[in-house]
Write a protein that holds these residues in place. Structure first.
Motif, PDB file in Angstrom:
ATOM      1  N   VAL A  28       0.799  -1.234   0.000  1.00 34.21           N
ATOM      2  CA  VAL A  28       0.000   0.000   0.000  1.00 34.21           C
ATOM      3  C   VAL A  28       0.828   1.279   0.000  1.00 34.21           C
ATOM      4  CG1 VAL A  28      -1.804  -1.237   1.266  1.00 34.21           C
ATOM      5  CG2 VAL A  28      -0.203   0.220   2.527  1.00 34.21           C
ATOM      6  N   ALA A  85       2.589   2.951  -1.988  1.00 30.76           N
ATOM      7  CA  ALA A  85       2.476   3.880  -3.116  1.00 30.76           C
ATOM      8  C   ALA A  85       1.135   4.600  -3.136  1.00 30.76           C
ATOM      9  CB  ALA A  85       2.691   3.134  -4.426  1.00 30.76           C
ATOM     10  N   GLU A  86       0.153   4.042  -2.429  1.00 27.45           N
ATOM     11  CA  GLU A  86      -1.193   4.608  -2.450  1.00 27.45           C
ATOM     12  C   GLU A  86      -1.468   5.538  -1.272  1.00 27.45           C
ATOM     13  OE1 GLU A  86      -2.852   3.946  -5.133  1.00 27.45           O
ATOM     14  OE2 GLU A  86      -1.316   2.519  -5.793  1.00 27.45           O
ATOM     15  N   VAL A  87      -0.632   5.489  -0.235  1.00 31.39           N
ATOM     16  CA  VAL A  87      -0.852   6.291   0.977  1.00 31.39           C
ATOM     17  C   VAL A  87       0.118   7.461   0.990  1.00 31.39           C
ATOM     18  CG1 VAL A  87      -0.919   6.266   3.499  1.00 31.39           C
ATOM     19  CG2 VAL A  87      -1.576   4.215   2.218  1.00 31.39           C
ATOM     20  N   LYS A  88      -0.414   8.648   1.188  1.00 29.33           N
ATOM     21  CA  LYS A  88       0.432   9.835   1.203  1.00 29.33           C
ATOM     22  C   LYS A  88       1.394   9.797   2.389  1.00 29.33           C
ATOM     23  CE  LYS A  88      -2.768  12.882  -1.234  1.00 29.33           C
ATOM     24  NZ  LYS A  88      -3.538  14.156  -1.185  1.00 29.33           N
TER      25      LYS A  88
END
Length: 342
Positions: free
Chosen positions: A211, A213-216
């Motif tokens: 995850v 790459a998807e979480v700031k």
């Protein structure tokens, strides 16, 4: 980063020290140092995933330990003096010291003692948390209130002064540490719990790899309000609550697999504040000389492993003797003599 509470104010004498906490602190500081070393290499997927994973729990770990080791803090003269000499004075010293590399490398001199720069935020936050200790110990539901304050802090655009976003956002971990007792740590040392801890850490790494790459990244830094990160307050509060839960779970898992016996690095774990405050200078220099070799999976691994060695060196007696004046300054000359009760 921590780092946990400075050694001289947090622990009893060497003869009665529990190596478990020294081991935990040293292992944790290696994560902090390695995490900072690979921060500039996050264009490499494995580095970004490792950075995300470590940042979910490495500072919460130090903060939990700091809270646990601060349970006896009061406003008595002796404790107040240690608070000043172990946190306030080093904060000023390193806030000024970290301004020099910025001036040399970037031509920018910006000093604000109320707005912590780089690593010094932890000293500021720990100073404020420790001052609040007597308050939390008198509340009926301290952890619930701390979590509520943490979530509310994300709904407001707080000023950078006093590191308010991090101080309030990470507050639940300090309060959790205050609530812990020796029997809680004893339960973590059971074989079944240790196995579960190892499984949890591996599973957490797998989730982070999936995850990251998807979480700031700002969610793991606790520096900005929900709006600044791009979400509404309801979504942001739920994410923050999830980050608090994930951090607490991984902290427990990490402590469960930490050796409780004396190890080769137990003595180094007594001085993690040295590694925390000093490694930033090495990191800032190293980042200027990373070549193409570092921007590979093997390069990231080499840089990360070098963080372990750097942390160990910075905790050694020669380094401590050379820098004690800054990290653990002797301030008795600045205080009046303590009055003994009649």
């Amino acid at each position: 980063m921590s780092v946990a509470a400075p050694v001289r104010m947090a622990f009893p004498r060497e003869s009665v020290r529990d190596p478990f906490f020294d081991n935990a602190k040293f292992l944790a500081i290696t994560l902090v140092v390695s995490g900072h070393l690979i921060e500039d290499l996050r264009d490499v997927a494995v580095a970004h995933a490792a950075y995300f994973y470590v940042y979910v729990f490495h500072m919460p770990l130090f903060i939990v330990l700091s809270g646990y080791l601060s349970r006896n803090f009061t406003f008595s003269s002796g404790k107040a003096r240690k608070l000043i000499s172990a946190l306030a004075v080093p904060y000023v010293v390193f806030e000024l010291a970290y301004a020099l590399p910025r001036l040399i490398m970037y031509g920018k001199l910006d000093i604000s003692l109320l707005d912590p720069y780089y690593l010094t935020w932890f000293l500021m936050s720990l100073f404020l948390w420790r001052l609040s200790t007597p308050v939390w110990q008198q509340l009926r539901w301290p952890l619930v209130i701390a979590v509520a304050l943490s979530l509310l802090s994300g709904t407001s655009d707080l000023p950078d002064e006093l590191s308010m976003n991090r101080t309030l956002g990470l507050l639940p971990f300090y309060v959790l540490g205050l609530m812990l007792r020796p029997e809680h740590f004893a339960r973590l040392r059971r074989r079944a719990v240790r196995v579960a801890g190892a499984v949890t850490l591996v599973a957490g790494a797998a989730v982070a790899l999936a995850v990251h790459a998807e979480v700031k990244t700002e969610w793991i830094r606790w520096r900005h309000a929900n709006e600044a990160i791009g979400v509404d307050d309801l979504t942001g509060s739920l994410i923050r609550l999830g980050m608090l839960a994930a951090g607490a779970l991984l902290v427990a898992a990490f402590l469960a697999v930490t050796p409780s016996r004396r190890t080769w690095y137990s003595g180094l774990g007594m001085a993690t504040m040295y590694a925390y405050l000093l490694h930033g200078f090495v990191v800032k220099i190293a980042e200027r000389f990373y070549g193409d070799w570092a921007a590979t999976s093997w390069g990231v691994a080499i840089v990360a492993v070098s963080g372990v060695g750097l942390a160990a060196v910075l905790c050694t007696p020669p380094v401590r003797r050379a820098t004690r004046w800054a990290v653990e300054p002797r301030m008795s000359w600045a205080f009046t003599r303590l009055r003994r009760p009649a």
